[in-house]
Design an enzyme around this catalytic site. Structure first.
Site, PDB file in Angstrom:
ATOM      1  N   THR A  15      47.491  29.301  45.808  1.00  0.00           N
ATOM      2  CA  THR A  15      47.624  29.281  44.352  1.00  0.00           C
ATOM      3  C   THR A  15      48.970  29.827  43.894  1.00  0.00           C
ATOM      4  O   THR A  15      49.689  30.489  44.643  1.00  0.00           O
ATOM      5  CB  THR A  15      46.503  30.114  43.698  1.00  0.00           C
ATOM      6  OG1 THR A  15      46.644  31.483  44.077  1.00  0.00           O
ATOM      7  CG2 THR A  15      45.133  29.604  44.105  1.00  0.00           C
ATOM      8  N   ASP A  16      49.261  29.545  42.623  1.00  0.00           N
ATOM      9  CA  ASP A  16      50.461  30.113  42.008  1.00  0.00           C
ATOM     10  C   ASP A  16      50.080  31.425  41.313  1.00  0.00           C
ATOM     11  O   ASP A  16      48.945  31.898  41.443  1.00  0.00           O
ATOM     12  CB  ASP A  16      51.091  29.106  41.032  1.00  0.00           C
ATOM     13  CG  ASP A  16      50.161  28.688  39.901  1.00  0.00           C
ATOM     14  OD1 ASP A  16      49.173  29.401  39.609  1.00  0.00           O
ATOM     15  OD2 ASP A  16      50.429  27.633  39.298  1.00  0.00           O
ATOM     16  N   GLN A  17      50.985  31.992  40.560  1.00  0.00           N
ATOM     17  CA  GLN A  17      50.745  33.282  39.914  1.00  0.00           C
ATOM     18  C   GLN A  17      49.614  33.221  38.890  1.00  0.00           C
ATOM     19  O   GLN A  17      48.978  34.217  38.590  1.00  0.00           O
ATOM     20  CB  GLN A  17      52.035  33.782  39.255  1.00  0.00           C
ATOM     21  CG  GLN A  17      51.969  35.237  38.850  1.00  0.00           C
ATOM     22  CD  GLN A  17      53.321  35.755  38.395  1.00  0.00           C
ATOM     23  OE1 GLN A  17      54.264  34.987  38.216  1.00  0.00           O
ATOM     24  NE2 GLN A  17      53.412  37.059  38.207  1.00  0.00           N
ATOM     25  N   MET A  18      49.303  32.034  38.388  1.00  0.00           N
ATOM     26  CA  MET A  18      48.210  31.871  37.412  1.00  0.00           C
ATOM     27  C   MET A  18      46.865  31.677  38.104  1.00  0.00           C
ATOM     28  O   MET A  18      45.853  31.501  37.440  1.00  0.00           O
ATOM     29  CB  MET A  18      48.505  30.673  36.500  1.00  0.00           C
ATOM     30  CG  MET A  18      49.762  30.828  35.672  1.00  0.00           C
ATOM     31  SD  MET A  18      50.121  29.362  34.674  1.00  0.00           S
ATOM     32  CE  MET A  18      50.527  28.161  35.934  1.00  0.00           C
ATOM     33  N   VAL A  20      46.146  29.078  39.936  1.00  0.00           N
ATOM     34  CA  VAL A  20      45.890  27.639  39.991  1.00  0.00           C
ATOM     35  C   VAL A  20      46.412  27.100  41.323  1.00  0.00           C
ATOM     36  O   VAL A  20      47.509  27.450  41.756  1.00  0.00           O
ATOM     37  CB  VAL A  20      46.577  26.916  38.807  1.00  0.00           C
ATOM     38  CG1 VAL A  20      46.488  25.405  38.949  1.00  0.00           C
ATOM     39  CG2 VAL A  20      45.975  27.378  37.489  1.00  0.00           C
TER      40      VAL A  20
END
Length: 138
Positions: A15-18, A20
């Site tokens: 995932t990314d920082q969000m 997602v």
């Protein structure tokens, strides 16, 4: 038609920082689904490779519908969308735990000789696979 299912937990590293899932990870999940389908049909891709045959991707079509997120598990469903004795098109649908469709897509593959990279006939070289794929294509 066999539709195979594989459950995959979404890992933090995907995932990314969000939180997602990064889009390229869906391709890895489709590979897991494809391998699961092949095994559910009674075969192993590694056996094909030992026979000197590879199955590279020749085409991809991925439609992102809803983001998968960290902390969820996704279910990858895979089936044989099309098959003609040389090319195989696999279909995919990835859903999250709330049964929301995250991705739909297809990947197309052709079997090739490992040394020459020339296409080979699955029907001729792997008649058992051919018979099962014919029976289970959409």
């Amino acid at each position: 038609m066999v539709i195979s299912s594989a459950t995959i937990p979404v890992r933090y590293a995907e995932t990314d920082q969000m939180g997602v899932v990064y889009h390229a990870n869906y391709l890895i999940w489709c590979e897991i689904g494809r391998t699961t389908l092949i095994e559910d049909l009674g075969f192993k891709y590694a056996d094909m490779e030992r026979e000197g045959v590879l199955s590279p991707v020749t085409s991809l079509n991925m439609n992102y519908k809803f983001p998968a997120k960290y902390g969820e598990s996704v279910i990858v469903q895979t089936w044989i969308e099309e098959y003609n004795g040389i090319r195989v098109k696999y279909g995919y649908e990835i859903r999250n735990g709330k049964d929301q469709v995250c991705l739909t897509g297809t990947s197309e593959h052709v079997c090739v000789d490992k040394e020459t990279f020339r296409p080979i006939s699955i029907k001729k070289h792997f008649p058992e696979w051919h018979e099962v794929y014919e029976k289970n294509k959409k």
